[in-house]
Motif scaffolding. Structure first.
Motif, PDB file in Angstrom:
ATOM      1  N   PRO A  91      41.611  43.046  46.294  1.00 23.71           N
ATOM      2  CA  PRO A  91      40.225  44.439  46.036  1.00 23.71           C
ATOM      3  C   PRO A  91      39.981  45.720  45.736  1.00 23.71           C
ATOM      4  CG  PRO A  91      41.029  43.060  48.239  1.00 23.71           C
ATOM      5  CD  PRO A  91      42.133  42.685  47.368  1.00 23.71           C
ATOM      6  N   LEU A  92      39.858  45.894  45.215  1.00 21.09           N
ATOM      7  CA  LEU A  92      40.128  48.022  45.561  1.00 21.09           C
ATOM      8  C   LEU A  92      39.108  48.065  46.429  1.00 21.09           C
ATOM      9  CD1 LEU A  92      39.824  47.841  42.014  1.00 21.09           C
ATOM     10  CD2 LEU A  92      41.927  47.986  43.143  1.00 21.09           C
ATOM     11  N   VAL A  93      39.260  50.089  46.521  1.00 24.66           N
ATOM     12  CA  VAL A  93      38.061  50.043  47.942  1.00 24.66           C
ATOM     13  C   VAL A  93      36.837  50.464  47.092  1.00 24.66           C
ATOM     14  CG1 VAL A  93      37.658  52.776  49.203  1.00 24.66           C
ATOM     15  CG2 VAL A  93      40.284  51.046  48.991  1.00 24.66           C
ATOM     16  N   SER A  94      36.709  50.341  45.834  1.00 24.52           N
ATOM     17  CA  SER A  94      35.503  50.629  45.227  1.00 24.52           C
ATOM     18  C   SER A  94      34.751  49.366  44.864  1.00 24.52           C
ATOM     19  CB  SER A  94      36.230  51.292  43.345  1.00 24.52           C
ATOM     20  OG  SER A  94      37.028  49.965  42.345  1.00 24.52           O
ATOM     21  N   GLY A  95      34.977  48.920  45.228  1.00 26.26           N
ATOM     22  CA  GLY A  95      34.439  46.745  45.424  1.00 26.26           C
ATOM     23  C   GLY A  95      34.830  45.915  44.581  1.00 26.26           C
ATOM     24  N   GLY A  96      35.615  47.411  43.505  1.00 22.57           N
ATOM     25  CA  GLY A  96      35.930  45.853  42.018  1.00 22.57           C
ATOM     26  C   GLY A  96      37.582  45.420  43.011  1.00 22.57           C
ATOM     27  N   THR A  97      37.839  45.088  41.870  1.00 15.42           N
ATOM     28  CA  THR A  97      39.698  43.551  41.647  1.00 15.42           C
ATOM     29  C   THR A  97      40.031  44.228  40.450  1.00 15.42           C
ATOM     30  OG1 THR A  97      38.903  41.256  40.427  1.00 15.42           O
ATOM     31  CG2 THR A  97      38.192  42.149  43.197  1.00 15.42           C
ATOM     32  N   ASN A  98      42.047  44.194  40.715  1.00 24.71           N
ATOM     33  CA  ASN A  98      42.479  44.201  39.774  1.00 24.71           C
ATOM     34  C   ASN A  98      43.170  42.344  39.952  1.00 24.71           C
ATOM     35  OD1 ASN A  98      43.091  46.441  38.897  1.00 24.71           O
ATOM     36  ND2 ASN A  98      43.897  47.421  40.421  1.00 24.71           N
ATOM     37  N   SER A  99      43.452  41.988  38.693  1.00 26.42           N
ATOM     38  CA  SER A  99      44.465  40.874  38.844  1.00 26.42           C
ATOM     39  C   SER A  99      45.836  41.425  37.930  1.00 26.42           C
ATOM     40  CB  SER A  99      43.594  39.672  37.525  1.00 26.42           C
ATOM     41  OG  SER A  99      44.896  38.647  37.204  1.00 26.42           O
ATOM     42  N   ASN A 100      47.197  40.869  38.761  1.00 28.60           N
ATOM     43  CA  ASN A 100      48.308  40.619  38.443  1.00 28.60           C
ATOM     44  C   ASN A 100      48.712  39.646  38.363  1.00 28.60           C
ATOM     45  OD1 ASN A 100      48.796  40.082  41.354  1.00 28.60           O
ATOM     46  ND2 ASN A 100      50.882  41.034  41.664  1.00 28.60           N
ATOM     47  N   THR A 101      48.380  37.513  37.593  1.00 31.06           N
ATOM     48  CA  THR A 101      48.280  37.162  37.705  1.00 31.06           C
ATOM     49  C   THR A 101      47.190  36.163  35.698  1.00 31.06           C
ATOM     50  OG1 THR A 101      49.319  34.879  38.057  1.00 31.06           O
ATOM     51  CG2 THR A 101      47.398  35.537  38.967  1.00 31.06           C
ATOM     52  N   PRO A 102      47.936  36.032  34.806  1.00 32.31           N
ATOM     53  CA  PRO A 102      46.656  35.167  33.891  1.00 32.31           C
ATOM     54  C   PRO A 102      45.289  34.737  35.017  1.00 32.31           C
ATOM     55  CG  PRO A 102      48.758  34.908  33.262  1.00 32.31           C
ATOM     56  CD  PRO A 102      48.809  35.256  35.094  1.00 32.31           C
ATOM     57  N   ALA A 103      44.589  35.060  34.378  1.00 28.24           N
ATOM     58  CA  ALA A 103      43.250  33.914  34.638  1.00 28.24           C
ATOM     59  C   ALA A 103      43.426  32.185  34.223  1.00 28.24           C
ATOM     60  CB  ALA A 103      41.623  34.234  33.889  1.00 28.24           C
ATOM     61  N   THR A 104      44.102  32.250  33.480  1.00 30.34           N
ATOM     62  CA  THR A 104      44.638  30.956  32.909  1.00 30.34           C
ATOM     63  C   THR A 104      45.845  31.197  33.241  1.00 30.34           C
ATOM     64  OG1 THR A 104      42.554  30.265  32.356  1.00 30.34           O
ATOM     65  CG2 THR A 104      44.072  28.731  32.074  1.00 30.34           C
ATOM     66  N   ALA A 105      46.809  29.667  34.273  1.00 29.18           N
ATOM     67  CA  ALA A 105      48.130  29.757  34.008  1.00 29.18           C
ATOM     68  C   ALA A 105      48.966  29.776  32.813  1.00 29.18           C
ATOM     69  CB  ALA A 105      49.174  29.203  34.668  1.00 29.18           C
ATOM     70  N   ALA A 106      49.421  30.328  32.312  1.00 25.01           N
ATOM     71  CA  ALA A 106      50.245  30.010  30.757  1.00 25.01           C
ATOM     72  C   ALA A 106      52.150  30.696  30.691  1.00 25.01           C
ATOM     73  CB  ALA A 106      49.481  31.446  30.151  1.00 25.01           C
ATOM     74  N   ASP A 107      52.497  29.322  30.250  1.00 21.77           N
ATOM     75  CA  ASP A 107      53.758  29.701  30.078  1.00 21.77           C
ATOM     76  C   ASP A 107      54.192  30.692  29.216  1.00 21.77           C
ATOM     77  OD1 ASP A 107      53.947  27.150  30.789  1.00 21.77           O
ATOM     78  OD2 ASP A 107      53.471  25.525  29.749  1.00 21.77           O
ATOM     79  N   LEU A 108      55.718  30.637  29.203  1.00 24.75           N
ATOM     80  CA  LEU A 108      56.598  32.501  28.609  1.00 24.75           C
ATOM     81  C   LEU A 108      55.785  32.161  27.005  1.00 24.75           C
ATOM     82  CD1 LEU A 108      57.546  35.021  28.809  1.00 24.75           C
ATOM     83  CD2 LEU A 108      59.504  33.882  28.587  1.00 24.75           C
ATOM     84  N   ASN A 109      55.594  32.799  26.324  1.00 17.78           N
ATOM     85  CA  ASN A 109      55.250  32.629  24.656  1.00 17.78           C
ATOM     86  C   ASN A 109      54.630  33.813  24.059  1.00 17.78           C
ATOM     87  OD1 ASN A 109      51.886  32.804  24.996  1.00 17.78           O
ATOM     88  ND2 ASN A 109      52.630  30.358  25.641  1.00 17.78           N
ATOM     89  N   GLU A 110      54.858  34.343  23.105  1.00 17.72           N
ATOM     90  CA  GLU A 110      54.163  35.402  22.905  1.00 17.72           C
ATOM     91  C   GLU A 110      52.756  35.976  23.005  1.00 17.72           C
ATOM     92  OE1 GLU A 110      54.738  37.431  18.607  1.00 17.72           O
ATOM     93  OE2 GLU A 110      53.630  35.406  18.092  1.00 17.72           O
ATOM     94  N   THR A 111      51.990  34.358  23.147  1.00 18.78           N
ATOM     95  CA  THR A 111      50.625  35.482  23.903  1.00 18.78           C
ATOM     96  C   THR A 111      50.913  35.699  24.600  1.00 18.78           C
ATOM     97  OG1 THR A 111      49.998  33.367  21.544  1.00 18.78           O
ATOM     98  CG2 THR A 111      48.052  34.201  23.006  1.00 18.78           C
ATOM     99  N   SER A 112      50.899  34.737  25.389  1.00 21.03           N
ATOM    100  CA  SER A 112      51.186  34.680  27.097  1.00 21.03           C
ATOM    101  C   SER A 112      51.396  36.502  27.289  1.00 21.03           C
ATOM    102  CB  SER A 112      51.676  33.925  27.919  1.00 21.03           C
ATOM    103  OG  SER A 112      52.583  33.504  27.518  1.00 21.03           O
TER     104      SER A 112
END
Length: 303
Positions: A148-169
């Motif tokens: 959560p942010l004070v502004s009311g928004g959010t930050n995400s430090n993980t993918p929305a859908t968990a992904a294996d390590l590859n070029e795209t991810s």
């Protein structure tokens, strides 16, 4: 319980060719690749995240200037733990010419045990980072889609859908990090610095970051991750990560993962008057944790 002659019968007999089991090599201080280390002079440490100001509005002619408020967002706390271990040798074992060999061997074993424990505790922050029961200053797990942010928004430090390590991810992670904002919604120009992987992903990481062309395709396209210098410090392997599919990106956001040293490694020995035994001990006090979750991005993998 002291190490006695009954536990070391073979060492009392002539003709013993070798002793083994305590001379294995060990991995280095891998926590230094992940954490910022600072000293501490208190029983615990706290770090508070501040909120700046929002984007400046337009001031129309004749109207009053707008004022904004600064505030604290949340506080991270580091509670230091004391890690200690020891062993003792009986007076009789020392009398039978075992003192020198025992003290030399088992002080090395003691150092090995202490070092191992530190690496386990350091990796536990990442290993438990996706566990919603283990939360930090903002009330979220270390890796969350809703910091959560004070502004009311959010930050995400993980993918929305968990992904294996590859070029795209990996490319998506770099793009996602570039979109992070501060507490008031202003872009912060965050970039990844280093990829952290378990041993099972070291060869994948090498192909992704060190080949000149794209991995796993017949196209003659360049490797954009390498060409752009997207992850300038390359990758490091952490042997204490328990999930063989999880991977992490250390970013250039300051005050991310922290290691506080309250008391560096101390060793000591003394003799016990009643028994005549000699006792050895090792002790240190420290803590591992995270202040700003934007100091790291993580994915648990798809499995």
């Amino acid at each position: 319980m002291a190490i006695s002659r009954a536990q070391l019968l073979k060492e009392l007999l002539p003709g013993l060719n070798a002793l083994f089991g305590l001379e294995y090599k060990r991995y280095g201080e891998e926590h230094k690749e992940i954490y910022e280390t600072e000293s501490s002079e208190r029983s615990f440490e706290e770090e508070t995240k501040l909120s700046g100001f929002s984007a400046a509005p337009v001031k129309n002619e004749g109207q009053a200037i707008s004022y904004d408020n600064a505030q604290e967002a949340w506080t991270a706390r580091y509670n230091h733990e004391t890690i200690a271990m020891g062993f003792s040798i009986t007076e009789e074992a020392m009398e039978d010419n075992l003192y020198d060999s025992l003290s030399a061997r088992y002080t090395k074993a003691l150092a090995r045990a202490m070092a191992y424990t530190k690496q386990v505790k350091a990796a536990a922050i990442l290993n438990n980072g996706f566990n919603s029961d283990v939360t930090y200053g903002d009330g979220q797990a270390l890796f969350s889609t809703a910091h959560p942010l004070v502004s009311g928004g959010t930050n995400s430090n993980t993918p929305a859908t968990a992904a294996d390590l590859n070029e795209t991810s990996l490319e998506n992670a770099v793009i996602q990090i570039a979109g992070w904002t501060d507490e008031r919604g202003l872009l912060i120009a965050a970039k990844p610095r280093k990829l952290v992987v378990p041993p099972a992903l070291q060869f994948v990481a090498t192909r992704l970051l060190q080949t000149e062309l794209r991995v796993g395709t017949a196209d003659n396209d360049i490797n954009a991750l390498k060409n752009n210098g997207s992850i300038p410090e390359g990758y490091t392997v952490n042997h204490w990560l328990t999930d063989t599919n999880a991977w992490f990106l250390i970013t250039d956001v300051p005050n991310g993962l922290k290691h506080f040293v309250r008391t560096p490694m101390q060793t000591g020995m003394d003799g016990d008057f009643d028994t005549g035994n000699v006792r050895y001990k090792a002790r240190e006090r420290y803590s591992f944790g995270a202040s700003d979750p934007l100091g790291i991005f993580g994915s648990p993998g798809s499995n």
